[in-house]
Design an enzyme around this catalytic site. Sequence first.
Site, PDB file in Angstrom:
ATOM      1  N   ALA A  12      51.227 -47.277  77.279  1.00 30.55           N
ATOM      2  CA  ALA A  12      51.366 -46.702  78.626  1.00 30.55           C
ATOM      3  C   ALA A  12      51.487 -47.733  79.737  1.00 30.55           C
ATOM      4  CB  ALA A  12      50.183 -45.780  78.910  1.00 30.55           C
ATOM      5  N   GLY A  14      53.517 -50.232  79.544  1.00 32.56           N
ATOM      6  CA  GLY A  14      54.820 -50.878  79.368  1.00 32.56           C
ATOM      7  C   GLY A  14      55.890 -50.371  80.319  1.00 32.56           C
ATOM      8  N   LEU A  16      58.829 -49.044  79.624  1.00 37.36           N
ATOM      9  CA  LEU A  16      59.434 -47.756  79.273  1.00 37.36           C
ATOM     10  C   LEU A  16      58.642 -46.585  79.869  1.00 37.36           C
ATOM     11  CD1 LEU A  16      61.494 -46.199  77.344  1.00 37.36           C
ATOM     12  CD2 LEU A  16      59.584 -46.104  75.767  1.00 37.36           C
ATOM     13  N   ARG A  44      46.499 -51.768  75.683  1.00 34.30           N
ATOM     14  CA  ARG A  44      45.460 -52.792  75.571  1.00 34.30           C
ATOM     15  C   ARG A  44      44.878 -53.198  76.918  1.00 34.30           C
ATOM     16  NH1 ARG A  44      48.137 -57.356  72.093  1.00 34.30           N
ATOM     17  NH2 ARG A  44      49.603 -56.816  73.713  1.00 34.30           N
ATOM     18  N   ASP A 231      70.559 -53.802  69.071  1.00 33.73           N
ATOM     19  CA  ASP A 231      70.051 -53.129  70.273  1.00 33.73           C
ATOM     20  C   ASP A 231      70.861 -51.875  70.599  1.00 33.73           C
ATOM     21  OD1 ASP A 231      68.335 -52.869  72.543  1.00 33.73           O
ATOM     22  OD2 ASP A 231      69.968 -53.576  73.807  1.00 33.73           O
ATOM     23  N   HIS A 236      72.790 -46.283  69.483  1.00 30.15           N
ATOM     24  CA  HIS A 236      73.615 -45.477  70.396  1.00 30.15           C
ATOM     25  C   HIS A 236      75.059 -45.348  69.912  1.00 30.15           C
ATOM     26  CE1 HIS A 236      70.207 -46.073  72.855  1.00 30.15           C
ATOM     27  NE2 HIS A 236      70.598 -47.144  73.498  1.00 30.15           N
ATOM     28  N   LYS A 324      80.187 -51.592  84.123  1.00 31.14           N
ATOM     29  CA  LYS A 324      79.190 -50.804  83.387  1.00 31.14           C
ATOM     30  C   LYS A 324      79.869 -49.488  83.041  1.00 31.14           C
ATOM     31  CE  LYS A 324      74.799 -48.395  84.186  1.00 31.14           C
ATOM     32  NZ  LYS A 324      73.989 -48.729  83.037  1.00 31.14           N
TER      33      LYS A 324
HETATM   34  N1  LIG Z   1      61.981 -50.494  78.822  1.00 28.72           N
HETATM   35  C1  LIG Z   1      62.944 -49.641  78.633  1.00 28.72           C
HETATM   36  O1  LIG Z   1      63.576 -49.118  79.573  1.00 28.72           O
HETATM   37  C2  LIG Z   1      63.289 -49.252  77.218  1.00 28.72           C
HETATM   38  C3  LIG Z   1      64.391 -48.414  77.008  1.00 28.72           C
HETATM   39  C4  LIG Z   1      64.685 -48.009  75.709  1.00 28.72           C
HETATM   40  C5  LIG Z   1      63.894 -48.439  74.659  1.00 28.72           C
HETATM   41  N2  LIG Z   1      62.857 -49.263  74.874  1.00 28.72           N
HETATM   42  C6  LIG Z   1      62.036 -49.682  73.725  1.00 28.72           C
HETATM   43  O2  LIG Z   1      60.717 -49.170  73.888  1.00 28.72           O
HETATM   44  C7  LIG Z   1      59.761 -50.064  73.321  1.00 28.72           C
HETATM   45  C8  LIG Z   1      58.753 -50.420  74.400  1.00 28.72           C
HETATM   46  O3  LIG Z   1      59.458 -51.082  75.433  1.00 28.72           O
HETATM   47  P1  LIG Z   1      58.815 -51.589  76.785  1.00 28.72           P
HETATM   48  O4  LIG Z   1      59.934 -52.145  77.574  1.00 28.72           O
HETATM   49  O5  LIG Z   1      57.954 -50.549  77.384  1.00 28.72           O
HETATM   50  O6  LIG Z   1      57.884 -52.783  76.242  1.00 28.72           O
HETATM   51  P2  LIG Z   1      56.662 -53.463  76.984  1.00 28.72           P
HETATM   52  O7  LIG Z   1      56.847 -53.382  78.464  1.00 28.72           O
HETATM   53  O8  LIG Z   1      56.476 -54.783  76.359  1.00 28.72           O
HETATM   54  O9  LIG Z   1      55.428 -52.509  76.609  1.00 28.72           O
HETATM   55  C9  LIG Z   1      54.800 -52.540  75.353  1.00 28.72           C
HETATM   56  C10 LIG Z   1      53.567 -51.663  75.398  1.00 28.72           C
HETATM   57  O10 LIG Z   1      52.891 -51.778  74.121  1.00 28.72           O
HETATM   58  C11 LIG Z   1      51.535 -52.097  74.369  1.00 28.72           C
HETATM   59  N3  LIG Z   1      50.982 -52.896  73.263  1.00 28.72           N
HETATM   60  C12 LIG Z   1      51.547 -53.906  72.580  1.00 28.72           C
HETATM   61  N4  LIG Z   1      50.725 -54.348  71.626  1.00 28.72           N
HETATM   62  C13 LIG Z   1      49.601 -53.590  71.707  1.00 28.72           C
HETATM   63  C14 LIG Z   1      48.391 -53.544  70.980  1.00 28.72           C
HETATM   64  N5  LIG Z   1      48.129 -54.356  69.939  1.00 28.72           N
HETATM   65  N6  LIG Z   1      47.482 -52.614  71.313  1.00 28.72           N
HETATM   66  C15 LIG Z   1      47.702 -51.774  72.346  1.00 28.72           C
HETATM   67  N7  LIG Z   1      48.819 -51.774  73.089  1.00 28.72           N
HETATM   68  C16 LIG Z   1      49.761 -52.675  72.759  1.00 28.72           C
HETATM   69  C17 LIG Z   1      51.536 -52.882  75.653  1.00 28.72           C
HETATM   70  O11 LIG Z   1      50.269 -52.825  76.199  1.00 28.72           O
HETATM   71  P3  LIG Z   1      49.556 -54.042  76.974  1.00 28.72           P
HETATM   72  O12 LIG Z   1      50.647 -54.718  77.742  1.00 28.72           O
HETATM   73  O13 LIG Z   1      48.596 -53.350  77.860  1.00 28.72           O
HETATM   74  O14 LIG Z   1      48.976 -54.908  75.957  1.00 28.72           O
HETATM   75  C18 LIG Z   1      52.559 -52.103  76.458  1.00 28.72           C
HETATM   76  O15 LIG Z   1      51.979 -50.953  77.006  1.00 28.72           O
HETATM   77  C19 LIG Z   1      60.555 -51.282  72.815  1.00 28.72           C
HETATM   78  O16 LIG Z   1      60.771 -51.178  71.435  1.00 28.72           O
HETATM   79  C20 LIG Z   1      61.863 -51.188  73.584  1.00 28.72           C
HETATM   80  O17 LIG Z   1      62.932 -51.765  72.888  1.00 28.72           O
HETATM   81  C21 LIG Z   1      62.540 -49.670  76.138  1.00 28.72           C
END
Ligand SMILES: NC(=O)c1ccc[n+]([C@@H]2O[C@H](COP(=O)([O-])OP(=O)(O)OC[C@H]3O[C@@H](n4cnc5c(N)ncnc54)[C@H](OP(=O)(O)O)[C@@H]3O)[C@@H](O)[C@H]2O)c1
Length: 457
Positions: A12, A14, A16, A44, A231, A236, A324
């Site tokens: 939560a 992150g 996304l 975390r 990716d 997609h 784009k």
């Molecule tokens: N961002 C986008 O717009 C988007 C779009 C499509 C797909 N995605 C995919 O969605 C996934 C998440 O992306 P994101 O951009 O949100 O990544 P991110 O910003 O790095 O967020 C990752 C999340 O996982 C949590 N996490 C990681 N290790 C953990 C652990 N051991 N215990 C508890 N929490 C943990 C992090 O929490 P803490 O930081 O609090 O540790 C954070 O909330 C990825 O696979 C990405 O490719 C993202």
Amino acid sequence: MKDGVTFVILGATGDLTKRKLIPAIYHLVKNGKIGKFAIVGAARSNIQIKKILSESEKFIKNLDKKAWKKVIYFSYYHRVDFYQQEDYRQLKKFVEEIEKKHKLSGNRLFYLATMPQHFEIMTFNLAKIGLVKTKGWARCAYEKPFGEDLKSAKKINKSILKIFNESQIYRIDHYLGKELVGNISLVRFTNRILEPLWKNKHIESVQIILDEDMGVGNRGPYYDKYGAIKDVVQNHMMQLLALTAMEAPKKLVGEYIRNEKAKLLSKVKIKDLILGQYEDYKKEKGVSKKSKTETFAALKLEINNQRWKGVPFFLKTGKNLDKKQTLIIIKFKKVDCLLAKTCEFDSNYIIIRIQPDEGISFEINQKIPEKNEVIPIKVDFCHSCLFGPNTPRGYENLLEDIMKGDQSIFVRKDEIENSWRIIDEIKKRKVYSYKKGSKGPEQLNIFNKKHNIIWKQ
Ligand SMILES: NC(=O)c1ccc[n+]([C@@H]2O[C@H](COP(=O)([O-])OP(=O)(O)OC[C@H]3O[C@@H](n4cnc5c(N)ncnc54)[C@H](OP(=O)(O)O)[C@@H]3O)[C@@H](O)[C@H]2O)c1
């Protein structure tokens, strides 16, 4: 969704969650698509839910204060390390208390908004501690990418299918939540003028283009591990390909569509490809200084079935390109020349625009006044002109369908494994450099010449 739902978002804190999931839930609330609900975010970091929501707020346009207040009131956060069972035990108590407080039915939507390497342990711990045992339904959404190759995808599938039935598993490909993507099969199979032409007898080639005009931004560490092929091509673009090329499903719903997409993907083979990397990619934050990761790919594919024998499918995607756009372009074979003089006219095209200006256009030949010659003209349908800009966004559609238990726009086990199989066959290639804002590496011209392709846009 009258009987309510608890969104348990794991990951939560992150990007996304802030950028997509919270705004999607807000829109569902605002549009009256959810009755009772609660959001329980977990990750975390030691953080307050207020902070997550305030960062999320900036991704919502024209905020409706009443709906947003409701989201704030029903949102909570609990600290969880995915690898600590005790944390899940505490989370279970927390979720139960919230469901009791808000008189929720116990329907739980677990959203694994994090990287795929955590999926197995998270699913195992959710089950072990009994969070997935509830009075209502328990459904689990797995964000893309689902694995990093065929082997890891199979391993995740095997583990999570020990806990959930396939009917409880929602593998996300947010492209499938887009309005015009959902429209591809409807347009194909509800128009008699199209389907008889949709085969190698009439179609010369198909292009699927997913170009981006931005770089990797703050996703450097993730992107450098995956690259353009994993990716976007694996997910997609393979989904767009499957929807464009699949056989007619018995009915245009859930399992029937997924059956046909899976069958189609089992017949796809990559015949050639060229890779590129934009200049200064290696200077991006989180990217290896020696990186050979591709940020551009153009591929030629074939589909080994009767309908598509001899029809090349060209896919092109890249970051930091000149535009784009996401498009599907169907190029028809030219008709025999019956004109008295010149026959220098173009093929007919159908262009499906997924983004930015959603719509469909047909290019047909039209007589030039006072001459016995033709020019191509566009017959254009602009989605926003007719239906307005307020159509639901991708993640809203996805969450709404999970709540309804409709799996049509989610990727089934065999689809995901088939598309990883296609990608796994790619051997190491040279990666050519290209200028930011260009159309890709110069060597693309050689590829284009070799395969007689002119990219339509
Ligand atoms: N961002 C986008 O717009 C988007 C779009 C499509 C797909 N995605 C995919 O969605 C996934 C998440 O992306 P994101 O951009 O949100 O990544 P991110 O910003 O790095 O967020 C990752 C999340 O996982 C949590 N996490 C990681 N290790 C953990 C652990 N051991 N215990 C508890 N929490 C943990 C992090 O929490 P803490 O930081 O609090 O540790 C954070 O909330 C990825 O696979 C990405 O490719 C993202």
